[in-house]
Write a protein that holds these residues in place. Structure first.
Motif, PDB file in Angstrom:
ATOM      1  N   HIS A   1      -7.392  -8.565  -1.012  1.00 41.79           N
ATOM      2  CA  HIS A   1      -6.513  -7.753  -0.172  1.00 41.79           C
ATOM      3  C   HIS A   1      -5.884  -6.612  -0.968  1.00 41.79           C
ATOM      4  O   HIS A   1      -5.759  -5.492  -0.456  1.00 41.79           O
ATOM      5  CB  HIS A   1      -5.428  -8.618   0.482  1.00 41.79           C
ATOM      6  CG  HIS A   1      -4.528  -9.346  -0.460  1.00 41.79           C
ATOM      7  ND1 HIS A   1      -4.984 -10.303  -1.340  1.00 41.79           N
ATOM      8  CD2 HIS A   1      -3.189  -9.256  -0.680  1.00 41.79           C
ATOM      9  CE1 HIS A   1      -3.972 -10.774  -2.037  1.00 41.79           C
ATOM     10  NE2 HIS A   1      -2.876 -10.151  -1.662  1.00 41.79           N
ATOM     11  N   ASN A   2      -5.535  -6.849  -2.228  1.00 43.84           N
ATOM     12  CA  ASN A   2      -4.958  -5.775  -3.037  1.00 43.84           C
ATOM     13  C   ASN A   2      -6.019  -4.764  -3.470  1.00 43.84           C
ATOM     14  O   ASN A   2      -5.721  -3.578  -3.644  1.00 43.84           O
ATOM     15  CB  ASN A   2      -4.232  -6.346  -4.246  1.00 43.84           C
ATOM     16  CG  ASN A   2      -2.833  -6.819  -3.895  1.00 43.84           C
ATOM     17  OD1 ASN A   2      -2.133  -6.166  -3.124  1.00 43.84           O
ATOM     18  ND2 ASN A   2      -2.423  -7.954  -4.434  1.00 43.84           N
ATOM     19  N   GLN A   3      -7.239  -5.224  -3.644  1.00 45.64           N
ATOM     20  CA  GLN A   3      -8.335  -4.304  -3.931  1.00 45.64           C
ATOM     21  C   GLN A   3      -8.528  -3.329  -2.762  1.00 45.64           C
ATOM     22  O   GLN A   3      -8.685  -2.123  -2.958  1.00 45.64           O
ATOM     23  CB  GLN A   3      -9.621  -5.105  -4.166  1.00 45.64           C
ATOM     24  CG  GLN A   3     -10.799  -4.303  -4.682  1.00 45.64           C
ATOM     25  CD  GLN A   3     -12.012  -5.196  -4.919  1.00 45.64           C
ATOM     26  OE1 GLN A   3     -12.467  -5.894  -4.010  1.00 45.64           O
ATOM     27  NE2 GLN A   3     -12.529  -5.197  -6.135  1.00 45.64           N
TER      28      GLN A   3
ATOM     29  N   ALA B   1      -5.091   3.492  -0.620  1.00 44.69           N
ATOM     30  CA  ALA B   1      -4.179   4.430  -1.279  1.00 44.69           C
ATOM     31  C   ALA B   1      -4.952   5.562  -1.962  1.00 44.69           C
ATOM     32  O   ALA B   1      -4.549   6.735  -1.900  1.00 44.69           O
ATOM     33  CB  ALA B   1      -3.316   3.689  -2.295  1.00 44.69           C
ATOM     34  N   ILE B   2      -6.070   5.240  -2.604  1.00 43.80           N
ATOM     35  CA  ILE B   2      -6.890   6.242  -3.291  1.00 43.80           C
ATOM     36  C   ILE B   2      -7.470   7.234  -2.286  1.00 43.80           C
ATOM     37  O   ILE B   2      -7.460   8.455  -2.511  1.00 43.80           O
ATOM     38  CB  ILE B   2      -8.010   5.548  -4.104  1.00 43.80           C
ATOM     39  CG1 ILE B   2      -7.399   4.813  -5.304  1.00 43.80           C
ATOM     40  CG2 ILE B   2      -9.055   6.559  -4.562  1.00 43.80           C
ATOM     41  CD1 ILE B   2      -8.359   3.869  -6.005  1.00 43.80           C
TER      42      ILE B   2
ATOM     43  N   THR C   1       0.828  -1.211   0.000  1.00 47.01           N
ATOM     44  CA  THR C   1       0.000   0.000   0.000  1.00 47.01           C
ATOM     45  C   THR C   1       0.861   1.259   0.000  1.00 47.01           C
ATOM     46  O   THR C   1       0.539   2.251  -0.676  1.00 47.01           O
ATOM     47  CB  THR C   1      -0.941  -0.004   1.217  1.00 47.01           C
ATOM     48  OG1 THR C   1      -1.661  -1.247   1.256  1.00 47.01           O
ATOM     49  CG2 THR C   1      -1.939   1.139   1.139  1.00 47.01           C
ATOM     50  N   THR C   2       1.971   1.250   0.740  1.00 49.71           N
ATOM     51  CA  THR C   2       2.892   2.387   0.728  1.00 49.71           C
ATOM     52  C   THR C   2       3.431   2.618  -0.672  1.00 49.71           C
ATOM     53  O   THR C   2       3.524   3.757  -1.151  1.00 49.71           O
ATOM     54  CB  THR C   2       4.061   2.146   1.708  1.00 49.71           C
ATOM     55  OG1 THR C   2       3.546   1.824   2.995  1.00 49.71           O
ATOM     56  CG2 THR C   2       4.949   3.378   1.823  1.00 49.71           C
ATOM     57  N   SER C   3       3.778   1.524  -1.352  1.00 55.34           N
ATOM     58  CA  SER C   3       4.298   1.621  -2.723  1.00 55.34           C
ATOM     59  C   SER C   3       3.235   2.158  -3.674  1.00 55.34           C
ATOM     60  O   SER C   3       3.524   2.996  -4.541  1.00 55.34           O
ATOM     61  CB  SER C   3       4.778   0.248  -3.193  1.00 55.34           C
ATOM     62  OG  SER C   3       5.769  -0.263  -2.332  1.00 55.34           O
TER      63      SER C   3
END
Length: 457
Positions: A285-287, A293-294, A125-127
């Motif tokens: 999890h990536n969703q 992040a958004i 998420t930081t990336s």
């Protein structure tokens, strides 16, 4: 300023070293058990690395000794110090500080800090967030606990006002038992998820929730806390007190939600479609990481539609479902997953991308302090539910993984050495299989050894 970093090859301390070097400071450091990618990155920056923690390093005479949390006052069985350099620093009364404190005083001061906290997904998420701000032209600085493939480095100062940092809840140093993230003073804070972890330093989940609330206390009233609305533990953290704007994601009634599959979905802000993400990543999890992040980028003026477009070009992080090679139709992946929940979401994410009938061979080592203690051993069968076969490296454990994996029956095998583990996997693998290797360490170079053994088979 000349700083000498003890424990320089950890992902966080290596990032501190890179930032200090870029800022014009002289940087040297020492560590033991050095392995890529951090060792390669540091040498490429011209940073001298010393193997071990010998007291003779006092001769370097730096202006400040920066101490990583790998360093302790522990002693060897024969009574000698495990870190003689630290003992020499203390005996001589020399100036020392922690990595997070040095970072706060010399890099983060005056920046708009966006901190990403959570049990899982911090690095990814930081990336994502750093990449979104980069694509928006904000030229952010960042420090990530890995190497984002879009940038090729784990840390940089950045030319803009914003700084994105992976905010770890693990303690700061042997002389500062607060969580690292308390030092960062973010104006935007992501609370991505929160489960029990780090059983070596936390007694229970409530103890970790307390540290997360300490982070929330540092966010100003004009700041934003971005919180996963699906997590009861985070609801308890906010219930203890929050003085900032809150934006939630994930839950159906949240501010930012998704509609569609994890690899292609609409982004909704309070029910209104404001962007679409289509990318190569998989897994729910990536969703959720993307929504976090958004929502954070929205706080610094990046429109959700613009953030979603940037994520379409996001290339993930090294050691996050990184394909290391394919031999005889058998693909070998490397992933950092080590907590049972992370293992489960990683395996599930790969399962969603595969056609019916294609097998997943999960190869893992319980290497984190929590897993070595056996605190979560009973969750392993659950975490490996979507794998067709599981292979566990038992080296260095004080509990029996065979017993823990017994509910899986013949689907699980245990090996006491890497050589035996490789032999088991090669014997079981067939064309079309996906071999997923999971560890938060070097795993004995198993990826290359598997590919070579498959080639020779």
């Amino acid at each position: 300023m000349h700083i000498h970093i003890l424990g320089i090859c950890g992902t966080f301390m290596g990032g501190v070293a890179a930032l200090a070097r870029e800022a014009g400071h002289k940087v040297t450091g020492c560590d033991a058990g050095v392995y890529p990618p951090m060792s390669d990155q540091l040498r490429a920056l011209g940073i001298d690395l010393i193997e071990g923690f010998g007291a003779d390093q006092l001769q370097l005479k730096p202006d400040m000794w920066v101490i990583g949390n790998v360093v302790s006052r522990a002693r060897q069985p024969d009574g000698t110090p495990r870190y003689p350099l630290m003992e020499a620093i203390l005996d001589a009364g020399l100036p020392y500080t922690s990595g997070p404190q040095w970072l706060a005083e010399h890099v983060l001061q005056g920046r708009h800090v966006l901190a990403v906290a959570g049990t899982h997904g911090k690095t990814t998420t930081t990336s994502m967030l750093a990449w979104v701000l980069e694509q928006a032209g904000l030229q952010p600085g960042f420090l990530v606990g890995g190497v984002p493939m879009n940038f090729g480095v784990s840390a940089r100062l950045g030319a803009g006002r914003h700084f994105v940092i992976e905010a770890d809840e693990y303690d700061t140093a042997f002389f500062d038992k607060r969580s690292k993230f308390v030092h960062y003073r973010p104006r935007t804070a992501i609370l991505n998820n929160l489960e029990f972890d780090h059983a070596d330093i936390f007694d229970d989940l409530a103890a970790i929730e307390r540290q997360f609330h300490h982070l929330v206390r540092t966010v100003p009233s004009t700041g934003r806390v971005v919180v996963n609305g699906l997590e009861e533990s985070l609801a308890r953290v906010l219930h203890a007190g929050c003085w900032s704007e809150v934006r939630s994601f994930g839950a159906a009634d949240g501010d930012f939600t998704a509609e569609g599959e994890p690899h292609a979905f609409d982004v909704l802000r309070r029910g209104e479609r404001v962007g679409q993400v289509e990318w190569s990543l998989g897994g729910v999890h990536n969703q959720l990481n993307a929504l976090a992040a958004i929502a954070a980028a929205d706080h610094v003026g990046v429109a959700p539609a613009q953030a979603a477009q940037a994520l379409a070009r996001f290339e993930n992080v090294k050691r996050r479902m990184e394909l290391r090679g394919t031999v005889r139709g058998i693909s070998v992946y490397d992933d950092f997953a080590h907590h049972p929940t992370a293992i489960r979401t990683t395996v599930d994410g790969l399962r969603r991308r595969l056609p019916p009938g294609q097998r997943i061979l999960a190869v893992f080592e319980p290497r984190s302090n929590t897993m070595k203690l056996g605190t979560m051993k009973s969750q392993l069968p659950w975490s490996l539910e979507q794998a067709d076969l599981a292979f566990c490296h038992s080296g260095g454990l004080g509990w029996d993984p065979r017993e823990a994996l017994a509910p899986m029956g013949g689907r699980a095998q245990v090996a006491d050495s890497i050589d035996e583990l490789v032999r088991q996997v090669v014997q079981a693998a067939r064309s079309g299989d996906q071999v997923l290797c999971m560890s938060n360490g070097g795993f004995g170079g198993i990826h290359g050894r598997l590919l070579q053994a498959l080639q020779n088979a």
